[in-house]
Scaffold this active site. Sequence first.
Site, short mmCIF file in Angstrom:
data_model
loop_
_atom_site.label_atom_id
_atom_site.label_comp_id
_atom_site.label_asym_id
_atom_site.label_seq_id
_atom_site.Cartn_x
_atom_site.Cartn_y
_atom_site.Cartn_z
N HIS A 17 0.83 -1.21 0.00
CA HIS A 17 0.00 0.00 0.00
C HIS A 17 0.87 1.26 0.00
O HIS A 17 0.58 2.22 -0.71
CB HIS A 17 -0.89 0.03 1.24
CG HIS A 17 -1.89 -1.07 1.33
ND1 HIS A 17 -2.06 -1.84 2.46
CD2 HIS A 17 -2.79 -1.56 0.42
CE1 HIS A 17 -3.02 -2.72 2.25
NE2 HIS A 17 -3.47 -2.59 1.03
N LYS A 41 -17.27 -6.36 6.55
CA LYS A 41 -16.00 -7.05 6.27
C LYS A 41 -15.34 -7.54 7.56
O LYS A 41 -14.32 -8.21 7.49
CB LYS A 41 -15.05 -6.12 5.51
CG LYS A 41 -15.18 -6.24 3.99
CD LYS A 41 -13.93 -5.69 3.32
CE LYS A 41 -13.82 -6.15 1.88
NZ LYS A 41 -12.56 -5.71 1.26
N ARG A 90 -2.24 -6.67 -8.58
CA ARG A 90 -1.13 -7.55 -8.22
C ARG A 90 -0.97 -8.68 -9.22
O ARG A 90 0.13 -9.05 -9.59
CB ARG A 90 -1.34 -8.12 -6.82
CG ARG A 90 -0.96 -7.19 -5.73
CD ARG A 90 -1.55 -7.61 -4.43
NE ARG A 90 -3.00 -7.48 -4.48
CZ ARG A 90 -3.79 -7.54 -3.41
NH1 ARG A 90 -3.28 -7.76 -2.23
NH2 ARG A 90 -5.09 -7.38 -3.53
N SER A 128 -2.92 -7.76 2.92
CA SER A 128 -3.25 -7.62 4.34
C SER A 128 -3.60 -8.98 4.93
O SER A 128 -3.30 -9.28 6.09
CB SER A 128 -4.43 -6.65 4.54
OG SER A 128 -4.11 -5.38 4.04
P1 ADP Z 1 -9.63 -3.82 -0.77
O1 ADP Z 1 -10.38 -4.38 0.38
O2 ADP Z 1 -10.25 -2.60 -1.39
O3 ADP Z 1 -9.13 -4.80 -1.79
P2 ADP Z 1 -6.94 -3.52 0.24
O4 ADP Z 1 -6.67 -2.75 1.48
O5 ADP Z 1 -6.68 -4.98 0.26
O6 ADP Z 1 -8.41 -3.15 -0.06
O7 ADP Z 1 -6.18 -2.90 -0.99
C1 ADP Z 1 -6.38 -1.57 -1.40
C2 ADP Z 1 -5.79 -1.36 -2.76
O8 ADP Z 1 -4.38 -1.60 -2.71
C3 ADP Z 1 -6.31 -2.31 -3.84
O9 ADP Z 1 -6.40 -1.60 -5.05
C4 ADP Z 1 -5.27 -3.38 -3.93
O10 ADP Z 1 -5.22 -3.97 -5.21
C5 ADP Z 1 -4.02 -2.57 -3.65
N1 ADP Z 1 -2.95 -3.39 -3.09
C6 ADP Z 1 -3.01 -4.20 -2.01
N2 ADP Z 1 -1.83 -4.82 -1.80
C7 ADP Z 1 -1.01 -4.41 -2.79
C8 ADP Z 1 0.34 -4.70 -3.16
N3 ADP Z 1 1.06 -5.58 -2.46
N4 ADP Z 1 0.86 -4.08 -4.24
C9 ADP Z 1 0.09 -3.20 -4.94
N5 ADP Z 1 -1.17 -2.90 -4.68
C10 ADP Z 1 -1.73 -3.49 -3.61
#
Ligand code: ADP
Length: 159
Positions: A17, A41, A90, A128
């Site tokens: 992130h 969630k 990803r 996460s």
């Molecule tokens: P959501 O519940 O919206 O998927 P996340 O907190 O998991 O939320 O992720 C938020 C954003 O960050 C999403 O667009 C996700 O694809 C991106 N993201 C999460 N992890 C990574 C990573 N390791 N590299 C690049 N983008 C990421």
Amino acid sequence: MRRAIYPGSFDPVTFGHIDMIERSARMVDELVVAVLNNSAKNPLFSVEERVSMLEGITSHVPNVKIRYFDGLLIDYAKEIEATIIIRGLRAVTDFEYELQIAQTNRIVNSEIDTIFLTTSLEYAYLSSTIVKEVASYGGDISHFVPKQLIPQIYEKYKG
Ligand code: ADP
């Protein structure tokens, strides 16, 4: 002024992130990192905890603001006058779902576009969910999240 919104659960925030925040902040005048306040969630961290974690680890990026929102992202984006939604990709597995959401959002509001950033290779595996899985077994999460967040994450699995 070009304002973008980077939405997510950030439960908890990871190096993936942070990489996305730093890279997208360079492309716009202002980046609003928007934490989804969605109790359905069943997040590990409260929205206040997630906002505070994000504030702490993005203080070096001057044009970033951390906010939270309820309800539909596209409505919140309009409310704060953001014209760009940033999402990370990803792997191909992210793509189908993200494409559908982006297309839906364009139909609802054609003035807001979604921009996808591909993940930096070193964080392609990182989510996460992985962090929570490893932390729940007391494993080493120092490769996944900033040092200052580690005690707060382990704390959730105590007792
Ligand atoms: P959501 O519940 O919206 O998927 P996340 O907190 O998991 O939320 O992720 C938020 C954003 O960050 C999403 O667009 C996700 O694809 C991106 N993201 C999460 N992890 C990574 C990573 N390791 N590299 C690049 N983008 C990421």
